[in-house]
Scaffold this active site. Structure first.
Site, short mmCIF file in Angstrom:
data_model
loop_
_atom_site.label_atom_id
_atom_site.label_comp_id
_atom_site.label_asym_id
_atom_site.label_seq_id
_atom_site.Cartn_x
_atom_site.Cartn_y
_atom_site.Cartn_z
N ASP A 3 42.23 49.76 34.77
CA ASP A 3 43.55 49.18 34.52
C ASP A 3 44.25 49.97 33.41
OD1 ASP A 3 44.89 46.11 35.11
OD2 ASP A 3 45.63 47.25 33.38
N GLU A 59 51.55 40.44 39.53
CA GLU A 59 52.65 41.35 39.20
C GLU A 59 52.75 42.51 40.17
OE1 GLU A 59 51.92 42.31 35.10
OE2 GLU A 59 52.86 40.44 34.41
N HIS A 90 44.45 42.98 44.71
CA HIS A 90 43.49 43.64 43.83
C HIS A 90 42.64 42.60 43.13
CE1 HIS A 90 47.28 42.94 41.71
NE2 HIS A 90 46.59 42.74 40.61
P1 AMP Z 1 48.42 41.44 38.40
O1 AMP Z 1 49.20 40.65 37.37
O2 AMP Z 1 47.16 40.73 38.83
O3 AMP Z 1 49.28 41.86 39.57
O4 AMP Z 1 47.89 42.71 37.66
C1 AMP Z 1 48.42 44.01 37.84
C2 AMP Z 1 47.62 44.94 36.96
O5 AMP Z 1 47.91 46.25 37.36
C3 AMP Z 1 47.97 44.82 35.46
O6 AMP Z 1 46.76 44.49 34.73
C4 AMP Z 1 48.47 46.23 35.11
O7 AMP Z 1 48.07 46.64 33.83
C5 AMP Z 1 47.86 47.08 36.21
N1 AMP Z 1 48.57 48.30 36.55
C6 AMP Z 1 49.88 48.44 36.84
N2 AMP Z 1 50.18 49.72 37.13
C7 AMP Z 1 49.00 50.41 37.04
C8 AMP Z 1 48.65 51.78 37.22
N3 AMP Z 1 49.55 52.72 37.57
N4 AMP Z 1 47.35 52.14 37.02
C9 AMP Z 1 46.44 51.21 36.66
N5 AMP Z 1 46.72 49.91 36.49
C10 AMP Z 1 47.98 49.51 36.66
#
Ligand code: AMP
Ligand code: ZN
Length: 115
Positions: free
Chosen positions: A29, A93, A98
């Protein structure tokens, strides 16, 4: 292609990959909440856990079955937490399914603040 995780699968955006096979990809992440914070995704675009079909059962199983190995390899040998945020109420988000693997050497704390 607008989905950020599909772009990671396609190699258009760099990611700290820790595991990959034909069906799934795991990467660190970008904004870790714990010392170990890895995301595991299906390579196929599935919007969320609210959008899976019976055909997706094998890939969902693979995502969970690899979690302990990834956690141990990344520095969480004594357990970890899986989080799958789903939809608006789940505060998802990124609209590409995932699982979060969070952990580290120390306990991650209580699951949620109680009502
Ligand atoms: P969620 O709120 O479950 O959708 O979590 C999305 C996660 O994706 C968050 O913890 C972000 O920090 C992570 N994230 C967003 N963009 C990236 C990226 N390019 N590479 C790695 N993690 C990411
Ligand atoms: Zn996607």
């Amino acid at each position: 292609m607008s989905c950020i995780f599909c772009r990671i699968v396609a190699g258009e955006i760099p990611a700290g990959k820790v595991y990959e096979d034909d069906d799934i990809l795991a990467f660190k992440d970008i904004n870790p909440a714990r010392p170990v914070h890895v995301l595991v995704i299906p390579k196929k675009h599935i919007e969320s856990l609210a959008h899976v079909s019976a055909d997706d059962t094998p890939v969902l199983g693979k995502m969970l079955a690899i979690a302990n190995r990834i956690a141990v390899e990344q520095g969480s040998p004594d357990g970890f937490r899986i989080i799958i945020n789903t939809g608006r109420v789940g505060h998802q988000e990124v609209p590409h399914l995932h699982i979060h693997i969070v952990g580290g050497p120390e306990p991650v704390g209580p699951m949620l603040k109680r009502i």
